[in-house]
Design a protein around this motif. Structure first.
Motif, short mmCIF file in Angstrom:
data_model
loop_
_atom_site.label_atom_id
_atom_site.label_comp_id
_atom_site.label_asym_id
_atom_site.label_seq_id
_atom_site.Cartn_x
_atom_site.Cartn_y
_atom_site.Cartn_z
N PHE A 18 0.85 -1.19 0.00
CA PHE A 18 0.00 0.00 0.00
C PHE A 18 0.89 1.23 0.00
O PHE A 18 1.61 1.48 0.96
CB PHE A 18 -0.91 0.00 1.22
CG PHE A 18 -1.76 1.22 1.38
CD1 PHE A 18 -2.44 1.76 0.31
CD2 PHE A 18 -1.89 1.84 2.62
CE1 PHE A 18 -3.24 2.89 0.45
CE2 PHE A 18 -2.69 2.96 2.78
CZ PHE A 18 -3.37 3.50 1.69
N ARG A 19 0.84 1.99 -1.11
CA ARG A 19 1.61 3.23 -1.20
C ARG A 19 0.65 4.36 -1.54
O ARG A 19 -0.02 4.33 -2.57
CB ARG A 19 2.70 3.11 -2.27
CG ARG A 19 3.60 4.34 -2.30
CD ARG A 19 4.85 4.10 -3.10
NE ARG A 19 4.61 4.15 -4.54
CZ ARG A 19 5.52 3.81 -5.45
NH1 ARG A 19 6.70 3.34 -5.07
NH2 ARG A 19 5.24 3.90 -6.74
N ASP A 20 0.59 5.35 -0.67
CA ASP A 20 -0.32 6.47 -0.84
C ASP A 20 0.34 7.70 -0.24
O ASP A 20 0.51 7.79 0.97
CB ASP A 20 -1.66 6.17 -0.15
CG ASP A 20 -2.71 7.25 -0.39
OD1 ASP A 20 -2.34 8.43 -0.57
OD2 ASP A 20 -3.90 6.91 -0.39
N LYS A 21 0.73 8.64 -1.10
CA LYS A 21 1.47 9.82 -0.65
C LYS A 21 0.56 11.03 -0.43
O LYS A 21 1.05 12.10 -0.07
CB LYS A 21 2.52 10.19 -1.71
CG LYS A 21 3.47 9.09 -2.09
CD LYS A 21 4.54 8.86 -1.05
CE LYS A 21 5.60 7.90 -1.57
NZ LYS A 21 6.68 7.67 -0.58
N HIS A 22 -0.75 10.86 -0.65
CA HIS A 22 -1.61 12.03 -0.70
C HIS A 22 -2.76 12.03 0.30
O HIS A 22 -3.20 13.10 0.73
CB HIS A 22 -2.18 12.20 -2.12
CG HIS A 22 -1.12 12.24 -3.17
ND1 HIS A 22 -0.21 13.27 -3.29
CD2 HIS A 22 -0.81 11.35 -4.17
CE1 HIS A 22 0.61 13.03 -4.30
NE2 HIS A 22 0.27 11.87 -4.84
N SER A 23 -3.29 10.89 0.66
CA SER A 23 -4.48 10.84 1.51
C SER A 23 -4.19 11.30 2.94
O SER A 23 -3.05 11.18 3.42
CB SER A 23 -5.05 9.42 1.54
OG SER A 23 -5.52 9.03 0.26
N GLY A 24 -5.22 11.79 3.60
CA GLY A 24 -5.11 12.16 5.00
C GLY A 24 -5.13 10.94 5.89
O GLY A 24 -5.35 9.81 5.43
N LYS A 25 -4.92 11.17 7.19
CA LYS A 25 -4.75 10.07 8.13
C LYS A 25 -5.95 9.12 8.16
O LYS A 25 -5.79 7.89 8.14
CB LYS A 25 -4.47 10.63 9.52
CG LYS A 25 -4.14 9.56 10.55
CD LYS A 25 -3.74 10.18 11.88
CE LYS A 25 -3.40 9.10 12.89
NZ LYS A 25 -3.00 9.68 14.20
N GLU A 26 -7.15 9.67 8.23
CA GLU A 26 -8.34 8.82 8.32
C GLU A 26 -8.53 7.99 7.06
O GLU A 26 -8.90 6.81 7.12
CB GLU A 26 -9.58 9.68 8.58
CG GLU A 26 -9.63 10.25 9.99
CD GLU A 26 -10.93 10.97 10.27
OE1 GLU A 26 -11.85 10.91 9.41
OE2 GLU A 26 -11.04 11.59 11.34
N GLU A 27 -8.28 8.61 5.91
CA GLU A 27 -8.42 7.90 4.64
C GLU A 27 -7.35 6.81 4.50
O GLU A 27 -7.62 5.70 4.02
CB GLU A 27 -8.34 8.87 3.47
CG GLU A 27 -8.65 8.29 2.12
CD GLU A 27 -10.11 7.94 1.93
OE1 GLU A 27 -10.44 7.44 0.85
OE2 GLU A 27 -10.93 8.15 2.85
N LEU A 28 -6.14 7.11 4.92
CA LEU A 28 -5.08 6.10 4.90
C LEU A 28 -5.46 4.91 5.75
O LEU A 28 -5.28 3.75 5.33
CB LEU A 28 -3.77 6.70 5.42
CG LEU A 28 -3.01 7.66 4.51
CD1 LEU A 28 -1.85 8.30 5.28
CD2 LEU A 28 -2.48 6.93 3.27
N LEU A 29 -6.00 5.17 6.92
CA LEU A 29 -6.38 4.08 7.82
C LEU A 29 -7.50 3.24 7.21
O LEU A 29 -7.46 2.00 7.27
CB LEU A 29 -6.80 4.64 9.17
CG LEU A 29 -7.19 3.63 10.24
CD1 LEU A 29 -6.05 2.66 10.52
CD2 LEU A 29 -7.63 4.33 11.52
N ARG A 30 -8.48 3.90 6.62
CA ARG A 30 -9.59 3.16 6.00
C ARG A 30 -9.09 2.24 4.89
O ARG A 30 -9.45 1.06 4.81
CB ARG A 30 -10.62 4.14 5.45
CG ARG A 30 -11.84 3.48 4.82
CD ARG A 30 -12.74 4.47 4.13
NE ARG A 30 -12.12 5.05 2.95
CZ ARG A 30 -12.02 4.42 1.78
NH1 ARG A 30 -12.50 3.19 1.63
NH2 ARG A 30 -11.46 5.01 0.75
#
Length: 209
Positions: A37-49
């Motif tokens: 899982f690589r995501d450089k843009h989402s916020g914390k809540e979205e990353l966790l989801r």
């Protein structure tokens, strides 16, 4: 760590209109046997989801789940491991935090590969083999000579990464790679499972040769 052949990394910008878990499940069904899982843009809540959804998916298929960069997120969702770049948390510090979880390290030169091996990395990424646009901070391509050198000198698992497509996979395999990583060629495909099967077929042809 469990051995693998086809390493798939998320890239949601390559599949607008299709869900993250849906695309990655198709990759798994096609033969991807480790997911990052690589995501450089989402916020914390979205990353966790998103991480929770992928953790559930990979558990269902019993394959390793790796989180890029976000060590705390990896711990929160009980990922199998983390992947770090050369400018990220030092490997020794990461090991202290994550314990026996998998740690992968991106390498772009043999000195970096040897250092990662010596410091206890579980696997390394070797690349980018070719030019790639899957992230903004990409380094210059290292070419097939680096893959040949890593295959001769590194004893821990390594995965070739960076600009790898179905059209050039054979030459990467001929250079010594037994594990491939692809992003856009898999998740950007209209048929992620079919793309993965095609990569696996190329690896298996070399194994049979």
């Amino acid at each position: 760590m469990k051995d693998f052949r086809l390493y798939a990394i998320t890239g949601e910008n390559f599949h607008p209109g299709r869900g993250l878990a849906e695309v990655m499940e198709q990759a798994i069904l096609g033969g991807a046997d480790i997911i990052q899982f690589r995501d450089k843009h989402s916020g914390k809540e979205e990353l966790l989801r998103k991480a929770k959804a992928l953790r559930e998916l990979t558990r269902r298929y019993d394959i390793p789940f790796i989180v890029n960069d976000h060590v705390e997120l990896a711990l929160e969702v009980d990922a199998d491991g983390i992947h770090l770049g050369q400018g990220d948390l030092p490997l020794a510090e990461a090991r202290r935090i994550v314990g026996s979880k998998i740690i992968g390290i991106s390498t772009h030169a043999i000195e970096e590969a040897l250092a990662a091996q010596e410091q206890g990395a579980d696997y390394i990424g070797a690349g980018p083999v070719y030019a790639t646009r899957t992230k903004l901070d990409v380094v210059a391509p290292v070419g097939l000579d680096y893959i040949r050198e890593v295959s001769r000198r590194i004893s821990i698992p390594f995965v070739a990464i960076g600009g790898i497509k179905l059209g050039n996979a054979d030459e990467v395999i001929e250079a010594g790679a037994t594990r491939l990583c692809a992003i856009s060629e898999i998740v950007g495909s209209e048929d992620p499972a079919g793309a993965c099967r095609a990569f696996i077929d190329r690896l298996e042809r070399k194994e049979r040769a």
